[in-house]
Scaffold this active site. Structure first.
Site, PDB file in Angstrom:
ATOM      1  N   ARG A 119       0.815  -1.233   0.000  1.00 23.88           N
ATOM      2  CA  ARG A 119       0.000   0.000   0.000  1.00 23.88           C
ATOM      3  C   ARG A 119       0.842   1.273   0.000  1.00 23.88           C
ATOM      4  NH1 ARG A 119      -3.043  -3.287   3.406  1.00 23.88           N
ATOM      5  NH2 ARG A 119      -4.890  -4.048   2.319  1.00 23.88           N
ATOM      6  N   LYS A 141       2.669  11.958 -10.373  1.00 24.81           N
ATOM      7  CA  LYS A 141       1.735  11.121 -11.153  1.00 24.81           C
ATOM      8  C   LYS A 141       2.472   9.869 -11.597  1.00 24.81           C
ATOM      9  CE  LYS A 141      -0.836  14.385 -13.837  1.00 24.81           C
ATOM     10  NZ  LYS A 141      -1.375  14.520 -15.183  1.00 24.81           N
ATOM     11  N   GLU A 183       9.392  20.258 -24.276  1.00 25.60           N
ATOM     12  CA  GLU A 183       8.696  20.504 -22.999  1.00 25.60           C
ATOM     13  C   GLU A 183       9.365  21.648 -22.236  1.00 25.60           C
ATOM     14  OE1 GLU A 183       5.880  19.086 -21.910  1.00 25.60           O
ATOM     15  OE2 GLU A 183       5.696  17.367 -23.269  1.00 25.60           O
ATOM     16  N   LYS A 225       7.027  23.215 -12.845  1.00 24.88           N
ATOM     17  CA  LYS A 225       6.063  22.140 -12.612  1.00 24.88           C
ATOM     18  C   LYS A 225       5.831  21.948 -11.113  1.00 24.88           C
ATOM     19  CE  LYS A 225       4.371  17.666 -13.828  1.00 24.88           C
ATOM     20  NZ  LYS A 225       4.555  16.388 -14.488  1.00 24.88           N
ATOM     21  N   GLU A 235      -4.882  18.457 -10.302  1.00 28.52           N
ATOM     22  CA  GLU A 235      -5.260  18.898 -11.637  1.00 28.52           C
ATOM     23  C   GLU A 235      -6.623  19.562 -11.723  1.00 28.52           C
ATOM     24  OE1 GLU A 235      -4.785  16.920 -15.944  1.00 28.52           O
ATOM     25  OE2 GLU A 235      -3.270  16.521 -14.454  1.00 28.52           O
ATOM     26  N   ARG A 239      -2.934  23.501 -13.105  1.00 27.78           N
ATOM     27  CA  ARG A 239      -2.089  22.460 -13.695  1.00 27.78           C
ATOM     28  C   ARG A 239      -2.395  22.270 -15.185  1.00 27.78           C
ATOM     29  NH1 ARG A 239      -0.215  17.106 -10.325  1.00 27.78           N
ATOM     30  NH2 ARG A 239       1.186  16.251 -11.856  1.00 27.78           N
ATOM     31  N   ASN A 243      -0.602  21.898 -20.085  1.00 34.68           N
ATOM     32  CA  ASN A 243      -1.018  21.214 -21.318  1.00 34.68           C
ATOM     33  C   ASN A 243      -0.887  22.104 -22.546  1.00 34.68           C
ATOM     34  OD1 ASN A 243      -1.716  18.683 -20.261  1.00 34.68           O
ATOM     35  ND2 ASN A 243      -3.616  19.521 -19.452  1.00 34.68           N
ATOM     36  N   HIS A 246      -0.705  20.764 -26.089  1.00 34.10           N
ATOM     37  CA  HIS A 246      -1.010  19.338 -26.056  1.00 34.10           C
ATOM     38  C   HIS A 246      -2.322  18.984 -26.769  1.00 34.10           C
ATOM     39  CE1 HIS A 246       2.367  19.206 -23.377  1.00 34.10           C
ATOM     40  NE2 HIS A 246       2.242  17.913 -23.179  1.00 34.10           N
ATOM     41  N   HIS A 250      -1.754  16.187 -29.226  1.00 30.68           N
ATOM     42  CA  HIS A 250      -2.303  14.832 -29.056  1.00 30.68           C
ATOM     43  C   HIS A 250      -2.957  14.345 -30.335  1.00 30.68           C
ATOM     44  CE1 HIS A 250      -2.514  14.817 -24.393  1.00 30.68           C
ATOM     45  NE2 HIS A 250      -1.405  14.270 -24.851  1.00 30.68           N
ATOM     46  N   HIS A 263       6.456  12.373 -28.776  1.00 35.18           N
ATOM     47  CA  HIS A 263       5.539  13.248 -28.035  1.00 35.18           C
ATOM     48  C   HIS A 263       6.022  14.705 -28.097  1.00 35.18           C
ATOM     49  CE1 HIS A 263       2.805  14.495 -24.877  1.00 35.18           C
ATOM     50  NE2 HIS A 263       3.834  15.018 -24.213  1.00 35.18           N
TER      51      HIS A 263
HETATM   52  N1  LIG Z   1       4.062  11.145 -14.724  1.00 34.72           N
HETATM   53  C1  LIG Z   1       4.008  12.252 -15.416  1.00 34.72           C
HETATM   54  O1  LIG Z   1       3.638  13.327 -14.914  1.00 34.72           O
HETATM   55  C2  LIG Z   1       4.437  12.221 -16.852  1.00 34.72           C
HETATM   56  C3  LIG Z   1       4.582  13.424 -17.562  1.00 34.72           C
HETATM   57  C4  LIG Z   1       5.023  13.374 -18.875  1.00 34.72           C
HETATM   58  C5  LIG Z   1       5.299  12.141 -19.477  1.00 34.72           C
HETATM   59  N2  LIG Z   1       5.136  10.996 -18.757  1.00 34.72           N
HETATM   60  C6  LIG Z   1       5.442   9.697 -19.361  1.00 34.72           C
HETATM   61  O2  LIG Z   1       6.819   9.657 -19.690  1.00 34.72           O
HETATM   62  C7  LIG Z   1       7.011   8.724 -20.747  1.00 34.72           C
HETATM   63  C8  LIG Z   1       7.951   9.316 -21.766  1.00 34.72           C
HETATM   64  O3  LIG Z   1       9.187   9.589 -21.142  1.00 34.72           O
HETATM   65  P1  LIG Z   1      10.565   9.559 -21.964  1.00 34.72           P
HETATM   66  O4  LIG Z   1      10.428  10.436 -23.144  1.00 34.72           O
HETATM   67  O5  LIG Z   1      11.651   9.781 -20.999  1.00 34.72           O
HETATM   68  O6  LIG Z   1      10.550   8.077 -22.567  1.00 34.72           O
HETATM   69  P2  LIG Z   1      11.351   6.746 -22.172  1.00 34.72           P
HETATM   70  O7  LIG Z   1      11.351   6.502 -20.732  1.00 34.72           O
HETATM   71  O8  LIG Z   1      10.814   5.678 -23.064  1.00 34.72           O
HETATM   72  O9  LIG Z   1      12.841   7.102 -22.611  1.00 34.72           O
HETATM   73  C9  LIG Z   1      13.138   7.309 -23.979  1.00 34.72           C
HETATM   74  C10 LIG Z   1      14.251   6.366 -24.447  1.00 34.72           C
HETATM   75  O10 LIG Z   1      15.481   6.886 -23.983  1.00 34.72           O
HETATM   76  C11 LIG Z   1      16.186   5.894 -23.251  1.00 34.72           C
HETATM   77  N3  LIG Z   1      16.972   6.603 -22.258  1.00 34.72           N
HETATM   78  C12 LIG Z   1      16.519   7.358 -21.209  1.00 34.72           C
HETATM   79  N4  LIG Z   1      17.541   7.977 -20.599  1.00 34.72           N
HETATM   80  C13 LIG Z   1      18.669   7.605 -21.270  1.00 34.72           C
HETATM   81  C14 LIG Z   1      20.041   7.935 -21.133  1.00 34.72           C
HETATM   82  N5  LIG Z   1      20.460   8.805 -20.222  1.00 34.72           N
HETATM   83  N6  LIG Z   1      20.934   7.343 -21.976  1.00 34.72           N
HETATM   84  C15 LIG Z   1      20.500   6.485 -22.938  1.00 34.72           C
HETATM   85  N7  LIG Z   1      19.201   6.167 -23.145  1.00 34.72           N
HETATM   86  C16 LIG Z   1      18.307   6.726 -22.316  1.00 34.72           C
HETATM   87  C17 LIG Z   1      15.147   4.965 -22.721  1.00 34.72           C
HETATM   88  O11 LIG Z   1      15.668   3.689 -22.470  1.00 34.72           O
HETATM   89  C18 LIG Z   1      14.151   4.962 -23.887  1.00 34.72           C
HETATM   90  O12 LIG Z   1      14.579   4.056 -24.880  1.00 34.72           O
HETATM   91  C19 LIG Z   1       5.634   8.391 -21.303  1.00 34.72           C
HETATM   92  O13 LIG Z   1       5.254   7.121 -20.857  1.00 34.72           O
HETATM   93  C20 LIG Z   1       4.733   9.443 -20.672  1.00 34.72           C
HETATM   94  O14 LIG Z   1       3.401   8.995 -20.481  1.00 34.72           O
HETATM   95  C21 LIG Z   1       4.719  11.021 -17.475  1.00 34.72           C
END
Ligand SMILES: NC(=O)c1ccc[n+]([C@@H]2O[C@H](COP(=O)([O-])OP(=O)(O)OC[C@H]3O[C@@H](n4cnc5c(N)ncnc54)[C@H](O)[C@@H]3O)[C@@H](O)[C@H]2O)c1
Length: 357
Positions: A119, A141, A183, A225, A235, A239, A243, A246, A250, A263
């Site tokens: 939990r 999140k 971003e 943020k 949200e 918050r 977006n 976005h 999207h 993205h």
């Molecule tokens: N929780 C939130 O508030 C929030 C906000 C925005 C996005 N997200 C989520 O984040 C995700 C996207 O994140 P992302 O763009 O980091 O994608 P990701 O985690 O898939 O990373 C992108 C790629 O880069 C690689 N990578 C990461 N760091 C590296 C490094 N230092 N050296 C070599 N390779 C590296 C990863 O292995 C992957 O192949 C989505 O799932 C999205 O929904 C969450």
């Protein structure tokens, strides 16, 4: 030794420009006791999570490592179930913590794992991608995707600290690096003129991956943020400003089947489109759109797309959570630092899209 002061959101956000030793020391200070469950992916694991785990072990900590396949497809219930089972295959108790080392996928998975084990146990977020440092790792999140849509199941689970592993950025692919910068630009549009002008001045260094300039950019975005989340954790209104870009972004992401465009690239184009829409209703000054376009271009991000059919733009908006009846809450930008949510009838957007997009 860096101070570990709480950022406004209630936990510290610190940058680590060095290697595993520096990050291990920060993890130790955030979680001085208990076992550590280090979660990572197949790319980041061997490069960073493994050396970090070894470093923590060498100072006497009990560490277990968990690795998932790199990529969005790991953010699913099957991988989550595997992680739950692996976690309980060894010793674990409430004093233990998850350390999520990787991009946003690992952050969301690791955070959700931590929120559900017994939990809820603490999580330290160690983002290694620009997107995760400037956005995903902040705000608490967490979650996974379902076939019905992205991020549909999850929890709000604040980290006990965020360590921006700037020293890990040199191995991030160029495209992921640039996408994350979209971003950062979005954050500067919300933050204000000083932040936006700093990105304009530092654009060349940002694309080249200069660590100091990149750190300042991601920290600006992370602190924005953190502030927004602090005022509006679940949200409500504020918050939503995050977006910006976005809504159209999207639509582009969906129509390209989540893959052709990243993205961040979609957000870049989405910001330009929403500013052009803002111009058409006299909200956004054309000089603001021009500055945005030049900045994105100098960061080698796209500013336009092939034309989509009207329904390709509108369908995702009709399903958007920012929809309210026949209107959608569009985030418009008057100038850097002045963004507002404007309730806009979908018929008006449809007409504009028909003639302009
Ligand atoms: N929780 C939130 O508030 C929030 C906000 C925005 C996005 N997200 C989520 O984040 C995700 C996207 O994140 P992302 O763009 O980091 O994608 P990701 O985690 O898939 O990373 C992108 C790629 O880069 C690689 N990578 C990461 N760091 C590296 C490094 N230092 N050296 C070599 N390779 C590296 C990863 O292995 C992957 O192949 C989505 O799932 C999205 O929904 C969450």
């Amino acid at each position: 030794v860096q101070p570990l002061e709480d950022a406004i959101c209630g936990y510290p956000i610190v940058a680590a420009g060095g290697g595993a030793e520096e990050v291990a020391e920060l993890v130790e200070r955030l979680r001085p006791t208990g076992r550590l469950l280090v979660v990572s992916d197949s790319n980041v694991g061997p490069l960073y999570a493994k050396p970090l785990a070894d470093e923590l072990r060498s100072s006497g900590r009990e560490v277990r490592e968990f690795t998932v396949e790199a990529g969005e497809s790991s953010k699913c219930i099957a991988v989550m179930e595997r992680l739950w089972n692996e976690a309980f295959a060894g010793p674990i108790d409430r004093d233990d913590a998850v350390v999520a080392v990787g991009g946003g996928v690992v952050g969301d998975l690791g955070g959700f794992l931590a929120s559900t084990l017994m939990r809820g146990i603490p999580v330290v977020q160690v983002p290694t991608s620009v997107l995760a440092m400037s956005d995903a790792a902040i705000g608490g999140k967490t979650g996974i995707n379902l076939s019905a849509g992205k991020n549909l199941v999850g929890a709000f689970h604040r980290p006990c600290g965020v360590i921006q592993w700037i020293g890990a950025l040199p191995t991030l692919s160029e495209r992921e690096h640039r996408s994350g910068l979209a971003e950062v630009v979005k954050s500067a549009m919300i933050e204000g003129e000083d932040a936006f002008a700093a990105l304009e001045r530092g654009a060349g260094s940002l694309v080249a991956g200069d660590p100091g300039v990149t750190q300042r950019g991601v920290m600006m975005a992370a602190h924005l943020k953190a502030r927004v989340v602090h005022e509006d954790e679940h949200e409500g209104g504020l918050r939503r400003l995050l977006n910006l870009g976005h809504t159209f972004g999207h639509a582009l992401e969906r129509s390209s089947g989540y893959g052709e465009w990243t993205h961040g690239e979609c957000v870049a184009v989405g910001m330009v489109i929403v500013c052009r829409y803002g111009e058409s209703i006299g909200f956004t000054d054309s000089a603001v759109t021009s500055r945005l376009v030049s900045l994105l271009e100098s960061l080698k991000l796209p500013v336009s797309t092939r034309s989509l059919r009207v329904d390709e733009w509108l369908d995702p908006m009709l399903r958007d959570k920012k929809r309210s009846g026949d209107a959608i809450r569009l985030i418009l930008c008057r100038k850097p630092g002045v963004c507002e949510t404007v309730k806009t009838p979908i018929t008006e957007i449809a007409e504009w899209v028909r003639t302009q997009c």
